[in-house]
Write a protein that holds these residues in place. Structure first.
Motif, short mmCIF file in Angstrom:
data_model
loop_
_atom_site.label_atom_id
_atom_site.label_comp_id
_atom_site.label_asym_id
_atom_site.label_seq_id
_atom_site.Cartn_x
_atom_site.Cartn_y
_atom_site.Cartn_z
N SER A 78 0.82 -1.21 0.00
CA SER A 78 0.00 0.00 0.00
C SER A 78 0.85 1.26 0.00
O SER A 78 0.34 2.36 -0.24
CB SER A 78 -0.93 0.01 1.23
OG SER A 78 -0.16 -0.04 2.42
N LEU A 79 2.14 1.12 0.24
CA LEU A 79 3.05 2.27 0.21
C LEU A 79 3.41 2.68 -1.22
O LEU A 79 3.95 3.76 -1.44
CB LEU A 79 4.33 1.96 0.98
CG LEU A 79 4.18 1.63 2.46
CD1 LEU A 79 5.53 1.22 3.05
CD2 LEU A 79 3.60 2.81 3.23
N SER A 80 3.14 1.80 -2.18
CA SER A 80 3.52 2.06 -3.57
C SER A 80 2.57 3.05 -4.22
O SER A 80 1.35 2.88 -4.15
CB SER A 80 3.53 0.76 -4.37
OG SER A 80 4.36 -0.21 -3.76
N GLU A 81 3.14 4.07 -4.84
CA GLU A 81 2.33 5.08 -5.53
C GLU A 81 3.00 5.44 -6.84
O GLU A 81 4.23 5.38 -6.96
CB GLU A 81 2.17 6.34 -4.68
CG GLU A 81 1.36 6.15 -3.41
CD GLU A 81 1.18 7.45 -2.64
OE1 GLU A 81 1.83 8.45 -3.03
OE2 GLU A 81 0.41 7.47 -1.67
N LEU A 82 2.19 5.82 -7.81
CA LEU A 82 2.72 6.27 -9.09
C LEU A 82 2.79 7.79 -9.12
O LEU A 82 1.90 8.47 -8.59
CB LEU A 82 1.85 5.77 -10.24
CG LEU A 82 1.81 4.25 -10.45
CD1 LEU A 82 0.85 3.91 -11.59
CD2 LEU A 82 3.19 3.70 -10.74
N GLY A 83 3.83 8.32 -9.74
CA GLY A 83 3.94 9.75 -9.92
C GLY A 83 3.18 10.21 -11.15
O GLY A 83 2.26 9.53 -11.63
N GLU A 84 3.56 11.35 -11.69
CA GLU A 84 2.92 11.90 -12.88
C GLU A 84 3.94 12.00 -14.01
O GLU A 84 5.15 11.85 -13.79
CB GLU A 84 2.31 13.27 -12.58
CG GLU A 84 1.22 13.21 -11.53
CD GLU A 84 0.52 14.56 -11.34
OE1 GLU A 84 1.05 15.59 -11.84
OE2 GLU A 84 -0.55 14.60 -10.72
N LEU A 85 3.42 12.24 -15.22
CA LEU A 85 4.29 12.37 -16.38
C LEU A 85 4.55 13.85 -16.67
O LEU A 85 3.63 14.68 -16.66
CB LEU A 85 3.63 11.73 -17.61
CG LEU A 85 3.44 10.21 -17.54
CD1 LEU A 85 2.73 9.72 -18.80
CD2 LEU A 85 4.77 9.49 -17.37
N SER A 86 5.80 14.17 -16.94
CA SER A 86 6.17 15.55 -17.25
C SER A 86 5.59 15.97 -18.60
O SER A 86 5.51 15.18 -19.53
CB SER A 86 7.69 15.67 -17.27
OG SER A 86 8.07 16.95 -17.73
N THR A 87 5.19 17.23 -18.66
CA THR A 87 4.66 17.77 -19.92
C THR A 87 5.58 18.84 -20.51
O THR A 87 5.32 19.34 -21.60
CB THR A 87 3.29 18.43 -19.68
OG1 THR A 87 3.46 19.55 -18.80
CG2 THR A 87 2.31 17.45 -19.05
#
Length: 564
Positions: A191-200
């Motif tokens: 549950s500690l795993s998270e996805l970041g975002e993609l740079s634009t």
């Protein structure tokens, strides 16, 4: 929870425990030319059966890998590729015969594939950090089976995404429906795993003010499921005052009410109540500087009022369909061709596909593992990502096939130093070490293979005992534990580990050996007498009552050494 069953499953579910533990034999180190830019070092390319390679990585990397990307065989039945894609090559057939037995002769190609992938996933799971993520490229041949395997090993609750990747714009026209896509499956370790975002790179921010680029987003929540009826704390007035505007004609928003203030409440164009996306404490903080840096208001042509947020992040959440041209398979082939290896490997993955996986991992110091390395795309993606954002990611590549040196490592060499007419401009820098699988730590009789050397044996025993790295004697020679005995492995505040081993003679745990232990070295350093002694030796001359009363656990060499 639904589970998947297949012929041979009972033979492979715990097979990762039986995989031989082998040492890694370093063959050489490759470093960038002096003219190349700086990039990460301590990278590894390992040639050998990836099941055994993954097992051999456990002592150093268990629970430390932050991001895994694998592109396993799709199991299409096509045996003409360099990377055999039918899970039917001689090595795999021998392995199935040894592990699954006679029933392996009658397995379907799906059964074979599942038998192959399952123990490898078990080891990948152990290597992954508690907040790490794994990305897997597959197509429809095995994606449904694989998703169930991942639920079983990683946990259904840790599913993060199943992304559709447009890999062929024209499509495979020889099929009844022209197939244009593959899948990218993503799971977390916990549950500690998270996805970041993609740079634009700012392409999502079309507007600009004196504070920088921004995108105007209405502050009202447009979801009809939310309103004052179920989010009363998000329904409140925001005020503007006539004539108070910035240089762009945007009105200053505020929670402060004046006699001439105009109240704006979150109603939609049809007069239906909704609510704001922000609570009033956040609005108060954003409007305290009395600027339009974060919020502003505008009047519509119909005379109504709207409040807008100035969104300034140069990144966006990844979507579940990736259709950018940079993801199509031809890009991978083109990139390999630029490196002069276009004919050496078919269907390499596009570099930017893995670059974006690394960005979603959101850790610029990540240890990145690819156990189906192929042509080495993951290494190039790691070095490219570091060059773009100044990160220090490191890669570990495992390649089973014989082209690990001539294609995988050669590609990475050319990426590091550059290749072709603009070699120096294309160089990414960095370094790597190349390894082959070395000898097994245990021989066929399941006894220690003493030819590997005492240092390797001690390191393995320390790993099986879970001695913290900072407490191991071999890495911290000056620690008090090293003064207790030349056979000491490590010590914590409560435990002491002794590996009483000599290749030339049989060792015996007896009173004379215990008397040789200089426990005073711990006491002199401010420590205390350990509550537990774990002592390895060939024989023990002390009875069970004596061992128990003195907190000693005896383990016989080599039979009591745990084989992970």
């Amino acid at each position: 929870m639904p589970t998947l069953h297949w012929v041979g499953k009972d033979k492979v579910v715990n097979h990762h425990h039986d995989v031989a533990f082998r040492l890694l034999d370093k063959k050489y180190e490759f470093k960038a030319d002096a003219s190349a830019p700086p990039n990460s070092g301590d990278n590894r390319i390992i040639h050998g059966d990836n099941l055994e390679v993954l097992k051999s990585l456990l002592p150093e990397f268990e629970g430390k890998v932050n991001c895994i990307y694998i592109d396993p065989p799709y199991n299409t039945g096509n045996e003409g590729w360099v990377y055999n894609d039918a899970v039917n090559d001689p090595k795999m057939r021998r392995w199935l015969g040894n592990v699954v037995g006679k029933e392996g002769e009658d397995l379907s190609r799906h059964d074979k594939w599942l038998c192959m992938i399952y123990p490898r996933l078990k080891l990948l799971h152990r290597l992954l950090d508690s907040s790490g993520v794994i990305f897997v490229s597959l197509d429809e041949n095995e994606i449904n089976h694989f998703r169930l395997l991942m639920n079983d090993i990683f946990g259904e609750a840790n599913f993060l995404a199943q992304i559709i990747v447009q890999s062929n714009k024209r499509g495979q026209t020889y099929k009844q429906i022209a197939k244009t896509h593959e899948y990218l499956l993503c799971f977390g370790k916990s549950s500690l795993s998270e996805l970041g975002e993609l740079s634009t790179e700012g392409t999502n921010l079309p507007n600009k003010d004196k504070f920088g680029p921004y995108s105007a987003r209405e502050l009202r929540n447009r979801n009809p499921k939310f309103g004052r009826f179920n989010r009363p704390n998000l329904f409140y007035p925001i005020y503007v005052r006539p004539g108070e505007v910035d240089e762009e004609g945007n009105y200053f928003a505020s929670l402060e009410k004046h006699a001439d203030s105009i109240a704006i409440e979150p109603f939609n164009s049809e007069g239906i109540e909704s609510c704001w996306r922000w609570g009033d404490p956040k609005v108060k903080k954003a409007t305290e500087p009395s600027t339009t840096q974060y919020l502003f208001a505008r009047q519509t042509r119909e005379g109504g009022w709207r409040v807008f947020e100035k969104y300034r992040k140069e990144s966006v959440k990844a979507k579940s369909i990736w259709f950018d041209t940079k993801y199509i398979s031809e890009q991978g082939t083109t990139e390999l061709g630029r490196l002069g290896l276009g004919q050496a490997f078919e269907f390499p993955k596009p570099v930017d596909l893995i670059v974006d996986c690394l960005e979603l991992c959101d850790n610029d110091e990540a240890i990145v593992l690819d156990s189906f390395a192929g042509s080495g795309t993951t290494a190039q993606a790691v070095l490219k990502s570091n060059a773009q954002d100044g990160g220090s990611r490191k890669f570990i590549l495992c390649e089973t096939m014989d082209y690990a040196e001539t294609v995988t490592a050669e590609r990475v060499r050319r990426v590091i130093n550059g290749f072709g007419e603009n070699a120096k401009g294309a160089a990414l820098g960095g370094s790597f070490s190349f390894y082959e699988l070395g000898p097994a730590l245990f021989n066929e009789e399941k006894n220690l293979n003493e030819e590997v050397g005492e240092a390797a044996i001690r390191e393995y025993v320390a790993y099986t005992e879970n001695i913290p790295p900072e407490e191991k004697v071999d890495q911290n020679v000056g620690r008090p534990a090293s003064k207790i005995s030349p056979y000491a492995l490590g010590a914590t505040e409560t435990a002491l580990w002794i590996f009483y081993y000599e290749r030339a003679r049989v060792t015996t745990l007896n009173l004379d050996f215990l008397a040789s232990l200089n426990i005073n070295a711990l006491l002199a350093a401010g420590g205390r007498r350990p509550e537990l002694f774990v002592i390895y030796a060939d024989k023990c001359a002390l009875d069970k009552d004596f061992l128990y009363s003195h907190g000693i656990t005896f383990k016989r060499i080599p039979r009591d050494i745990t084989r992970f």
